[in-house]
Design an enzyme around this catalytic site. Sequence first.
Site, PDB file in Angstrom:
ATOM      1  N   ASN A 178      -6.627 -11.766  -2.905  1.00 41.77           N
ATOM      2  CA  ASN A 178      -6.650 -10.478  -2.215  1.00 41.77           C
ATOM      3  C   ASN A 178      -8.004  -9.817  -2.466  1.00 41.77           C
ATOM      4  O   ASN A 178      -8.565  -9.949  -3.537  1.00 41.77           O
ATOM      5  CB  ASN A 178      -5.489  -9.618  -2.777  1.00 41.77           C
TER       6      ASN A 178
ATOM      7  N   MET B  12       0.857  -1.195   0.000  1.00 37.48           N
ATOM      8  CA  MET B  12       0.000   0.000   0.000  1.00 37.48           C
ATOM      9  C   MET B  12       0.883   1.231   0.000  1.00 37.48           C
ATOM     10  O   MET B  12       1.624   1.491   0.961  1.00 37.48           O
ATOM     11  CB  MET B  12      -0.946  -0.010   1.207  1.00 37.48           C
TER      12      MET B  12
ATOM     13  N   CYS C 237      -2.802  -1.086 -10.441  1.00 37.41           N
ATOM     14  CA  CYS C 237      -3.018   0.293  -9.974  1.00 37.41           C
ATOM     15  C   CYS C 237      -4.066   0.981 -10.852  1.00 37.41           C
ATOM     16  O   CYS C 237      -3.899   1.086 -12.072  1.00 37.41           O
ATOM     17  CB  CYS C 237      -1.706   1.080 -10.008  1.00 37.41           C
TER      18      CYS C 237
ATOM     19  N   LYS D 122       1.005  -8.580  -9.863  1.00 34.19           N
ATOM     20  CA  LYS D 122      -0.237  -8.374  -9.099  1.00 34.19           C
ATOM     21  C   LYS D 122      -1.255  -7.785 -10.063  1.00 34.19           C
ATOM     22  O   LYS D 122      -1.011  -6.720 -10.641  1.00 34.19           O
ATOM     23  CB  LYS D 122       0.024  -7.441  -7.916  1.00 34.19           C
TER      24      LYS D 122
HETATM   25  C1  LIG Z   1      -3.898   3.277   0.364  1.00 31.40           C
HETATM   26  C2  LIG Z   1      -3.688   2.130  -0.588  1.00 31.40           C
HETATM   27  C3  LIG Z   1      -2.513   2.068  -1.327  1.00 31.40           C
HETATM   28  C4  LIG Z   1      -2.306   0.997  -2.217  1.00 31.40           C
HETATM   29  N1  LIG Z   1      -1.115   0.911  -2.884  1.00 31.40           N
HETATM   30  C5  LIG Z   1      -0.858  -0.193  -3.645  1.00 31.40           C
HETATM   31  C6  LIG Z   1       0.426  -0.379  -4.227  1.00 31.40           C
HETATM   32  O1  LIG Z   1       1.354   0.417  -4.065  1.00 31.40           O
HETATM   33  N2  LIG Z   1       0.606  -1.499  -4.981  1.00 31.40           N
HETATM   34  C7  LIG Z   1      -0.400  -2.421  -5.181  1.00 31.40           C
HETATM   35  O2  LIG Z   1      -0.176  -3.423  -5.865  1.00 31.40           O
HETATM   36  N3  LIG Z   1      -1.606  -2.272  -4.630  1.00 31.40           N
HETATM   37  C8  LIG Z   1      -1.862  -1.194  -3.848  1.00 31.40           C
HETATM   38  N4  LIG Z   1      -3.071  -1.081  -3.238  1.00 31.40           N
HETATM   39  C9  LIG Z   1      -4.074  -2.153  -3.398  1.00 31.40           C
HETATM   40  C10 LIG Z   1      -3.953  -3.192  -2.275  1.00 31.40           C
HETATM   41  O3  LIG Z   1      -2.710  -3.849  -2.307  1.00 31.40           O
HETATM   42  C11 LIG Z   1      -5.080  -4.239  -2.386  1.00 31.40           C
HETATM   43  O4  LIG Z   1      -4.968  -4.889  -3.624  1.00 31.40           O
HETATM   44  C12 LIG Z   1      -6.473  -3.626  -2.278  1.00 31.40           C
HETATM   45  O5  LIG Z   1      -6.531  -2.676  -1.225  1.00 31.40           O
HETATM   46  C13 LIG Z   1      -7.529  -4.719  -2.022  1.00 31.40           C
HETATM   47  O6  LIG Z   1      -7.240  -5.448  -0.861  1.00 31.40           O
HETATM   48  P1  LIG Z   1      -7.968  -5.159   0.561  1.00 31.40           P
HETATM   49  O7  LIG Z   1      -9.445  -5.338   0.325  1.00 31.40           O
HETATM   50  O8  LIG Z   1      -7.400  -6.191   1.484  1.00 31.40           O
HETATM   51  O9  LIG Z   1      -7.648  -3.760   0.934  1.00 31.40           O
HETATM   52  C14 LIG Z   1      -3.307  -0.014  -2.376  1.00 31.40           C
HETATM   53  C15 LIG Z   1      -4.492   0.086  -1.631  1.00 31.40           C
HETATM   54  C16 LIG Z   1      -4.691   1.123  -0.742  1.00 31.40           C
HETATM   55  C17 LIG Z   1      -5.956   1.161   0.063  1.00 31.40           C
END
Ligand SMILES: Cc1cc2nc3c(=O)[nH]c(=O)nc-3n(C[C@H](O)[C@H](O)[C@H](O)COP(=O)(O)O)c2cc1C
Length: 324
Positions: free
Chosen positions: A204, A18, A101, A143
């Site tokens: 995920n 994140m 992203c 990813k």
């Molecule tokens: C604040 C934030 C920043 C994120 N930054 C990235 C990132 O840098 N790289 C990435 O692959 N996913 C990023 N994501 C996506 C998360 O890795 C994840 O795929 C997404 O939040 C869904 O999972 P969750 O429901 O467990 O949050 C980000 C998500 C959030 C909320």
Amino acid sequence: MLSMRDLIEAAPVRLAPMASHTNAPFRQVARECGAGFSTNEEIDAEALLHDSARTARMTATFEGEGPLAMQLLGSSAATLVPAAIRLVEAGAAIIDINMGCPATKAVRKGKGAALMRDVPRTAAILTALRRALDGSGVPLTIKIRGGWDDACLNAIEVARMAEEVGVDAITVHPRTRSQQYAGRAPWDVIADVVRDVRIPVTGNGDVTSLEEARLMMAQTGCAGVMIGRGALGRPWVFDASYPAQAVDAARQYEARVIARHLALIEGSLPPREALAHTKRHLSLYAAGRADASMVRNQIFRADSIEEARAVFEGARALEGVASR
Ligand SMILES: Cc1cc2nc3c(=O)[nH]c(=O)nc-3n(C[C@H](O)[C@H](O)[C@H](O)COP(=O)(O)O)c2cc1C
């Protein structure tokens, strides 16, 4: 070469990358709570090639971290390959490519989820990366999302292509780019990808507890699970022994973890960054309280770490962290 399946199965529930959150101090508290190996926040390949000071900060690890996957955001082999080599030199044990992203400024330049829309271009990029990493024995992972939008639900096509060109593991966040974070994550897309490839798949999306992680593994057959938002302000989500039912014990446990997190932030980041991270994470630790937005505002107005901490601790002493 590091076996991705062994690594994932050794501690299958991990912290999701994140941006602006999963730096070394947060990864360390998550790990100390029981999370498996981490992926750091995304690093833009072009920015990395032009700014070595920033690279050094973003590739910082904590002592004893073990294998860290470093994630790149980019749109071409011309930038991703030299950036990946630089990350390997900086200690990356795994190179992960962010193909999920959704940010407009990323996809407009062909990065992130835009890579899902152009499978031949992405195959060429991954092939070049695979070739460049072969000598170092560093695994290449991706990813992905479920697709670009409802008209382009191509996670399976992308996963098959990735396996064919030698990608070692895949993480699937099954929402499409156009869904962003709306609606429930359709876990059946993860099961479809698991059925279709032999390389390990990490699921995920919307997992907020170890029970839900186990459910996702049982329902989809995925080898591991990444928790993102469910770990923000709750790194103890990874700990099976977190005393969720015992209010006082839970409060003491949380206070210990928060104090440890703040000490790691202060001990390892330069002052300005340490203040920003202290505020960000304290406001996340305050989430769920009835007065969360007021506490958050006070935390963000603080001029020093001590002041932010005093606001948080004062609020906590008054009410305790509300049940979350
Ligand atoms: C604040 C934030 C920043 C994120 N930054 C990235 C990132 O840098 N790289 C990435 O692959 N996913 C990023 N994501 C996506 C998360 O890795 C994840 O795929 C997404 O939040 C869904 O999972 P969750 O429901 O467990 O949050 C980000 C998500 C959030 C909320």
